[in-house]
Design a protein around this motif. Sequence first.
Motif, PDB file in Angstrom:
ATOM      1  N   VAL A  30       0.864  -1.181   0.000  1.00  0.00           N
ATOM      2  CA  VAL A  30       0.000   0.000   0.000  1.00  0.00           C
ATOM      3  C   VAL A  30       0.895   1.224   0.000  1.00  0.00           C
ATOM      4  N   GLY A  34      -2.426   5.349   0.502  1.00  0.00           N
ATOM      5  CA  GLY A  34      -3.394   4.331   0.896  1.00  0.00           C
ATOM      6  C   GLY A  34      -3.930   3.522  -0.252  1.00  0.00           C
ATOM      7  N   LYS A  58      -8.328   2.026  -3.218  1.00  0.00           N
ATOM      8  CA  LYS A  58      -7.986   2.350  -1.837  1.00  0.00           C
ATOM      9  C   LYS A  58      -8.041   1.084  -0.989  1.00  0.00           C
ATOM     10  N   ALA A  60      -8.746   0.942   2.021  1.00  0.00           N
ATOM     11  CA  ALA A  60      -9.794   1.068   3.027  1.00  0.00           C
ATOM     12  C   ALA A  60     -11.018   0.241   2.679  1.00  0.00           C
ATOM     13  N   LEU A  72      -4.268   5.733  12.730  1.00  0.00           N
ATOM     14  CA  LEU A  72      -3.469   6.131  11.572  1.00  0.00           C
ATOM     15  C   LEU A  72      -2.356   7.085  11.963  1.00  0.00           C
TER      16      LEU A  72
END
Length: 806
Positions: A30, A34, A58, A60, A72
């Motif tokens: 990554v 991100g 992403k 996420a 984070l």
Amino acid sequence: MIGSASAWDDGPSTRPQERVDGAATARVVVDDLGVVTAWNEGARRLLGYRAPEVVGRKAAVLLADAAPTDALNALTGLRRWNGTATLLHQDGHRLTVGLLAHHREIDGDDWLLVSPVPRPGPTPEDDTFLRRSFAQAPYSMALYDTGLRLRWANADMERVMGLSEQEMRGLRVTEIVLDPESERAEEGMRTALETGRLQELGAALHLAGHERESMWSVSLVPVRGADRRLEGVLLSAHDVTEQHLARQRLVLVNDASLRIGSTLDLPRTAQELADVAVPRFADFVTVDLLPAIEGGEDPPQGAPHGPVMLRRVACQSVLEGCPEAVVQIGTVAAYPAGSTAAVCLAAGRPLIEHITPAALENLDRTAPERAERMRRFGFHSVLAVPMRARGLTLGVATFSRHRQPKRFEQDDLLLAQEITARAAVCIDNARRYTRERDTSLTLQSSLLPQRLPEQAALDVASRYRPASARAGVGGDWFDVIPLSGARVALVVGDVVGHGIQASATMGRLRTAVRTLADVDLPPDELLTHLDDLVDHVAGGSDTTAPLDGDIGATCLYAVYDPVSRHCTIARAGHPVPALVAPDGTVEFLEVPAGPPLGLGGLPFESTELELAEGSLLVLFTDGLVEVRGRDIDEGIAALHEVLRRPAQDLEAMCDALLRTLLADRPSDDVALLVARTRALDASHVATWRVSPDPAAVAEVRKAACRQLSEWGLDDAVYVTELVVSELVTNAIRYGRPPIELRLIYDRALVCEVSDGSSTAPHLRRARSFDEGGRGLLLVAQLTQAWGTRQTPNGKIIWAEQSLPGD
């Protein structure tokens, strides 16, 4: 940053021997924004997504819950992170996995995330796997219970001990190894059980079945059960013998660098090599040199071949008195062509020989005494190293073992080369220095007075002591110079530096002082001229002088007149002289210091004092009172104390001064001059005032003849009449009043005529019809010496004639 998924596509291996399943680990990259940049087959197995479906999106979207902001922020500045995360599978179910993340800054700024793909838990085969791993570990390991009894041992421990696990099971360390070190190990095991902490120790063991002692690094690890109770101790031992030997070699090399070459004395340097090597490296060491180098000469070029003659200069042994030695120190011995030393020197490289029965039998024929010593003391290994420096072969160093069981090996050869090479350089330095020192001593000895001149003004004794070999020969000197009118000059000087240059400079200065003394200059003027000479030499205007830098020197010049008992002294940066009065009172004279010679342009001043008959003048260079490790005030006080003791014999006083004030190896040269004053009484001196009238010549001539008759010198009357007539006539005709005639009856008869004019006469050869000009020529022919000297009020013309019978 990895740019494509294909780079991480873990397909079947193209190498049959490759058994690692790369897809068993999910690996994802990554970037710092991100975004997923790499996705492998293991990640597909874990979450069901193929690489094209995830790369570029992403990361996420893979999380079951949004990542908290504080989590984070906590990643900032970290190089690694580990924890758990809840992810969404492609089919929608939640999956909690352990993650290990590495921050990388190689081709960009990204994170590498890894997680194992779920696999079955522990299996019954794991115990067998663990037992097999323990048995095959590369270190010697054994497991002991709380009673310190052996339960398990691995294969390496069995190899080291020479016993099987079955044979050792149930025994304690002290029962398996009978050595004091095993008791220390067992004590450490008790401490590990009592404290629950790791214990570490080093041990030197001579184990059964092993030829030599070995070094071990031992770790004692307390072993806990599932309930955290201590169940035993794991002993893990690592053989560090080679590392220990390497450290010992480094220590020996370092010790050699510190101890070898502490002086410039050749035999001592050789002995330092032998002392360093015994007993840590060898049991018996000899150092033999080619005889040519001991006198400082260069040995023949190239390696010697055939039988070689060597002089034993050093030896050392673990046995008192070196009983193994066949050749004694200082003895030159012949080594036949096949001997270890001769072979080593001929080959020009180190040589290791193991002493076998066959070798001893061969030695019986060539060197039976050496063979007998080798058998008696059990020699088993010999290492010979040629001593070479700057391309020259100097000799050979021989290392032997008869107490240490280990034979010499290749590593020992390298070590012997290292320490021998250092010693060879130091010995060559000592050889070269010895040659230069001998040359300097010879030069200096030839320049110093071989014996003091005969004169009646002073009783004189002198000493010169060169510096130690390490410091080098310096430029100290002294001199006693007879002057006209029964006077005598005393000189002591010191040239800065050591070696041939200092000795040569000393010789030049001594010659210059004698030349200036012949001119009869006052002490302060003489030093001024000498200062100019040194300045010219140092500046290079004197083309006969070596131009290698400044020349520094100090000097003290004193003139003593036994008629007036006056002494005039001047010095150029030199220590003041000591004066011992007849009653034993000691004082150091206050003589203006004056600058050292060579500074130029600065004045010198004289001091004049009257000395009682029997006074002692002690002149010396700074090496007498300035000794390393002793304050100069202490040296002056010691000198004062010695001079306070009455001493009729001047030679004995010189010896007492050197014995008290100097060490065995002085760091600087020392010149010492001790003089006892005498006085010429009125019965040996006659003086007349002369009227500036030519008629006075006859009267003074008659008076001089009467005085000679009173002294019993009738045989000198004729010459004296001529000398007096000529000198007095010249003074009346060309000089100025007051005019005075003085006769001095000493070792010679001196006639002096003084007047108030500073104009000195010149010897010239008269022409056939000249009415004058023959007087001084006649004086020069009839007397032993004549000359002139300036006085504050005019000049003195003097003539000296030998007495009848001299």
